[in-house]
Design an enzyme around this catalytic site. Structure first.
Site, PDB file in Angstrom:
ATOM      1  N   GLU A  70     -41.819 -18.925   5.250  1.00 44.68           N
ATOM      2  CA  GLU A  70     -42.421 -20.165   4.741  1.00 44.68           C
ATOM      3  C   GLU A  70     -43.856 -20.184   5.221  1.00 44.68           C
ATOM      4  OE1 GLU A  70     -41.565 -22.239   2.603  1.00 44.68           O
ATOM      5  OE2 GLU A  70     -39.473 -21.679   2.359  1.00 44.68           O
ATOM      6  N   GLU A 119     -35.017 -23.111   2.676  1.00 49.59           N
ATOM      7  CA  GLU A 119     -34.596 -23.743   3.918  1.00 49.59           C
ATOM      8  C   GLU A 119     -34.070 -25.150   3.608  1.00 49.59           C
ATOM      9  OE1 GLU A 119     -38.273 -22.715   6.626  1.00 49.59           O
ATOM     10  OE2 GLU A 119     -36.362 -22.331   7.611  1.00 49.59           O
ATOM     11  N   CYS A 173     -48.156 -28.092   5.875  1.00 49.86           N
ATOM     12  CA  CYS A 173     -48.213 -27.059   4.845  1.00 49.86           C
ATOM     13  C   CYS A 173     -48.163 -27.683   3.460  1.00 49.86           C
ATOM     14  CB  CYS A 173     -47.070 -26.081   5.039  1.00 49.86           C
ATOM     15  SG  CYS A 173     -45.499 -26.910   5.241  1.00 49.86           S
ATOM     16  N   ASN A 178     -47.095 -26.986  14.054  1.00 55.02           N
ATOM     17  CA  ASN A 178     -47.375 -28.295  13.448  1.00 55.02           C
ATOM     18  C   ASN A 178     -46.165 -29.216  13.325  1.00 55.02           C
ATOM     19  OD1 ASN A 178     -46.335 -26.674  11.364  1.00 55.02           O
ATOM     20  ND2 ASN A 178     -47.361 -27.897   9.812  1.00 55.02           N
TER      21      ASN A 178
HETATM   22  P1  NAD Z   1     -49.250 -18.586  12.728  1.00 52.74           P
HETATM   23  O1  NAD Z   1     -48.906 -17.724  11.577  1.00 52.74           O
HETATM   24  O2  NAD Z   1     -50.479 -18.308  13.469  1.00 52.74           O
HETATM   25  O3  NAD Z   1     -48.069 -18.539  13.806  1.00 52.74           O
HETATM   26  C1  NAD Z   1     -46.732 -18.882  13.473  1.00 52.74           C
HETATM   27  C2  NAD Z   1     -45.800 -18.248  14.489  1.00 52.74           C
HETATM   28  O4  NAD Z   1     -45.860 -16.816  14.352  1.00 52.74           O
HETATM   29  C3  NAD Z   1     -46.159 -18.535  15.949  1.00 52.74           C
HETATM   30  O5  NAD Z   1     -44.978 -18.689  16.710  1.00 52.74           O
HETATM   31  C4  NAD Z   1     -46.901 -17.282  16.364  1.00 52.74           C
HETATM   32  O6  NAD Z   1     -46.878 -17.066  17.749  1.00 52.74           O
HETATM   33  C5  NAD Z   1     -46.110 -16.217  15.623  1.00 52.74           C
HETATM   34  N1  NAD Z   1     -46.807 -14.936  15.382  1.00 52.74           N
HETATM   35  C6  NAD Z   1     -48.138 -14.722  15.305  1.00 52.74           C
HETATM   36  N2  NAD Z   1     -48.372 -13.401  15.077  1.00 52.74           N
HETATM   37  C7  NAD Z   1     -47.159 -12.796  15.001  1.00 52.74           C
HETATM   38  C8  NAD Z   1     -46.733 -11.452  14.758  1.00 52.74           C
HETATM   39  N3  NAD Z   1     -47.608 -10.469  14.561  1.00 52.74           N
HETATM   40  N4  NAD Z   1     -45.416 -11.195  14.738  1.00 52.74           N
HETATM   41  C9  NAD Z   1     -44.512 -12.172  14.903  1.00 52.74           C
HETATM   42  N5  NAD Z   1     -44.851 -13.461  15.154  1.00 52.74           N
HETATM   43  C10 NAD Z   1     -46.161 -13.776  15.193  1.00 52.74           C
HETATM   44  O7  NAD Z   1     -49.220 -20.091  12.178  1.00 52.74           O
HETATM   45  P2  NAD Z   1     -49.564 -21.445  12.954  1.00 52.74           P
HETATM   46  O8  NAD Z   1     -51.049 -21.493  13.165  1.00 52.74           O
HETATM   47  O9  NAD Z   1     -48.676 -21.624  14.138  1.00 52.74           O
HETATM   48  O10 NAD Z   1     -49.121 -22.540  11.873  1.00 52.74           O
HETATM   49  C11 NAD Z   1     -49.903 -22.913  10.802  1.00 52.74           C
HETATM   50  C12 NAD Z   1     -49.438 -22.259   9.518  1.00 52.74           C
HETATM   51  O11 NAD Z   1     -48.073 -22.542   9.291  1.00 52.74           O
HETATM   52  C13 NAD Z   1     -50.153 -22.772   8.292  1.00 52.74           C
HETATM   53  O12 NAD Z   1     -50.512 -21.698   7.471  1.00 52.74           O
HETATM   54  C14 NAD Z   1     -49.106 -23.637   7.599  1.00 52.74           C
HETATM   55  O13 NAD Z   1     -49.279 -23.790   6.222  1.00 52.74           O
HETATM   56  C15 NAD Z   1     -47.867 -22.917   7.940  1.00 52.74           C
HETATM   57  N6  NAD Z   1     -46.693 -23.779   7.809  1.00 52.74           N
HETATM   58  C16 NAD Z   1     -45.857 -23.573   6.747  1.00 52.74           C
HETATM   59  C17 NAD Z   1     -44.743 -24.380   6.566  1.00 52.74           C
HETATM   60  C18 NAD Z   1     -43.797 -24.138   5.424  1.00 52.74           C
HETATM   61  O14 NAD Z   1     -42.649 -24.534   5.531  1.00 52.74           O
HETATM   62  N7  NAD Z   1     -44.222 -23.500   4.340  1.00 52.74           N
HETATM   63  C19 NAD Z   1     -44.463 -25.405   7.467  1.00 52.74           C
HETATM   64  C20 NAD Z   1     -45.339 -25.586   8.531  1.00 52.74           C
HETATM   65  C21 NAD Z   1     -46.442 -24.757   8.704  1.00 52.74           C
END
Ligand code: NAD
Length: 477
Positions: free
Chosen positions: A248, A457, A282, A150
């Protein structure tokens, strides 16, 4: 065949085990580019390259590291329009927002160029005669960075820049849906003089490549941003390997609107917080907690503004809301819209638009209660629950009654309400008369409970995660 954008390993562009099609969510027939997928072999090669390069990088002067980061920041700023265009096409943010994000990434690199020069320690006399104590900070070694789709340039930037400033070598694994911006950042780092192996980019699936990065014993720390589900899995992997970890994750961020709020300002803050960036932040305001006296006027005004939102192609100048990032995410959002209706909410909007691409009309779930699933689970789409409350105490209790704790907000003209809310909110970031989303880059970012784990962060505190403290005792003999 189209050119394949490759992984960056040890300063070389390397193929992988296949290719990933990067497609435009506004026009799914448009192929933005082909991106190589790294496998286990490429990951191991990246970790080896990083291990080999890291000691020399750590031994450079802070000025040398600052120079690389500053040149990277300058180049990103100079190319912000081009990167913003790519970002709008691969992720779906309206062009001006996308350019703004690219600009932010450039500023982040410039900020951490300065931090490379400010890695201060502590010098203090020992409690023992003739002994001095010297407390310094140094790099961890090889760090793994795993990022979501995102904010496809800002988040890779806000992890990579402090990691490099501290003298670590980096392996970045960006989200599968948006590898383009991370790939451009990798090119820029290389051109800016980042030595081979110090920054490596591996692209591919989270479940295999991401997990292999977490499990690799030569990776000292993992910084992850993404969903709570994956974050929990990563925490377990890091615990097993005794690795430092920073997570995060999601949010279900409350925005309280008090009877004493400025109605126009509150509607603007909620419209922005709930729906801009298609709700895919998020820090999005997904629970609007509204006091009963202002409730009906607020809902009516927000409804008018919601209905007037211009949804369309992010590259068109007047678009305010772009597409949902993918067909799969759109299906999740539509399921939650149906759930909210089943749970008894009066649902306004939320339907898929009849046009090409993954477009959805922003949705309000009116008459929601805080115990509904639609009020408790992160949707990560343009959907917000409206929860009516009697008074400030109830508003605060409802705001804090959530598994998450990333950001929160209150719209009020009362100093008392603003002060009490700021003090009592169980979120990591609190906004008064501002949307819950939209933060500065030079101050800490992060939350509590299921939203975040580990050190903050961004801003100077970001350096805490990427450094290890060493306490030296020195006797003149
Ligand atoms: P996601 O958890 O599906 O994926 C995030 C990353 O993790 C991707 O690069 C993905 O390929 C990787 N990943 C997936 N499974 C993994 C595993 N088993 N081991 C290691 N890596 C793995 O999230 P998304 O759909 O890409 O993003 C949306 C989410 O991110 C939402 O929940 C949002 O709230 C969160 N987000 C949080 C923040 C914050 O700073 N708190 C900021 C932006 C987005």
């Amino acid at each position: 065949m189209d050119k394949v954008h490759r992984n960056l390993i040890g300063g070389k562009w390397v193929d992988g085990i296949g290719v990933n099609e990067n497609r435009n969510p506004s026009l799914p027939d448009e192929l933005i580019g082909l991106y190589a997928r790294a496998g286990r072999e490429e990951l191991d090669a990246a970790v080896d390259a990083a291990r080999a390069a890291q000691p020399a990088w750590a031994a450079t002067t802070p000025q040398a590291r600052a120079d690389v980061l500053a040149r990277t920041g300058d180049a990103i700023l100079a190319r912000a329009h081009e990167i913003g265009n790519l970002l709008a096409r691969e992720e779906g943010k309206p062009l001006q927002e996308a350019i703004g994000e690219a600009h932010r990434a450039g500023q982040i690199f410039q900020f951490f160029a300065g931090e490379a020069l400010r890695m201060t320690g502590l010098k203090i006399d020992s409690v023992r005669q003739g002994v001095e104590v010297d407390v310094t900070r140094g790099p961890l070694g090889v760090v793994g960075l795993i990022t979501p789709w995102n904010f496809p340039i800002a988040i890779p930037a806000w992890k990579t820049a402090p990691a490099l400033a501290a003298g670590n070598a980096v392996i970045l694994k960006p989200a599968d849906l948006t590898p383009g911006c991370a790939h451009v950042m990798a090119q820029i780092l290389l051109e800016a003089g980042c030595p081979p192996g110090v920054f490596n980019l591996v692209m591919g699936s989270g479940a295999t490549l991401g997990q292999a990065l977490v499990d690799n014993p030569d990776v000292a720390a993992i910084s992850f941003t993404g969903s709570e589900r994956v974050g929990r899995q990563i925490a377990l992997g890091c615990a097993a390997g005794l690795k430092k970890v920073q997570l995060e994750m999601g949010g279900k961020n409350p925005m309280v609107v008090m009877d004493d709020a400025d109605l126009e300002m509150a509607v603007k803050a909620c419209l922005n917080g709930a729906f801009y960036s298609t709700g895919q932040r998020c820090t999005a305001s997904s629970r609007l907690i509204v006091q009963k006296g202002i409730h009906d006027a607020f809902v009516a005004a927000l409804e008018t503004s919601r209905g007037a939102l211009r949804i369309g192609d992010p590259l068109e100048a007047d678009t305010q809301i772009g597409p949902v990032v993918s067909e799969a995410q759109l299906a999740v959002n539509l399921d939650y819209v149906a759930l909210a209706a089943r749970e008894g909410c009066e649902v306004r909007g939320g339907e898929r638009l009849e046009r090409e691409g993954w477009f959805q009309r922003p949705a309000l779930f009116i008459g929601a209660s805080n115990d509904m699933r639609s009020s408790r689970e992160e949707i990560f789409g343009p959907c917000a629950s409206v929860i009516k409350v009697a008074d400030f105490d109830e508003a605060l209790a409802v705001a804090n009654d959530t598994p998450f704790g990333l950001s929160s907000g209150i719209c009020t003209t009362s100093l008392k309400h603003a002060t009490l809310f700021r003090r009592s909110s169980t979120a990591g970031m609190v906004m008064v008369n501002l949307p819950t989303a939209g933060v500065d880059y030079h101050v800490p970012f992060g939350g509590r409970k299921a939203s975040s784990l580990g050190q903050r962060e961004q801003g100077p505190m970001a350096m805490d995660f990427y450094t290890a403290v060493k306490t030296a005792y020195v006797s003149a003999g």
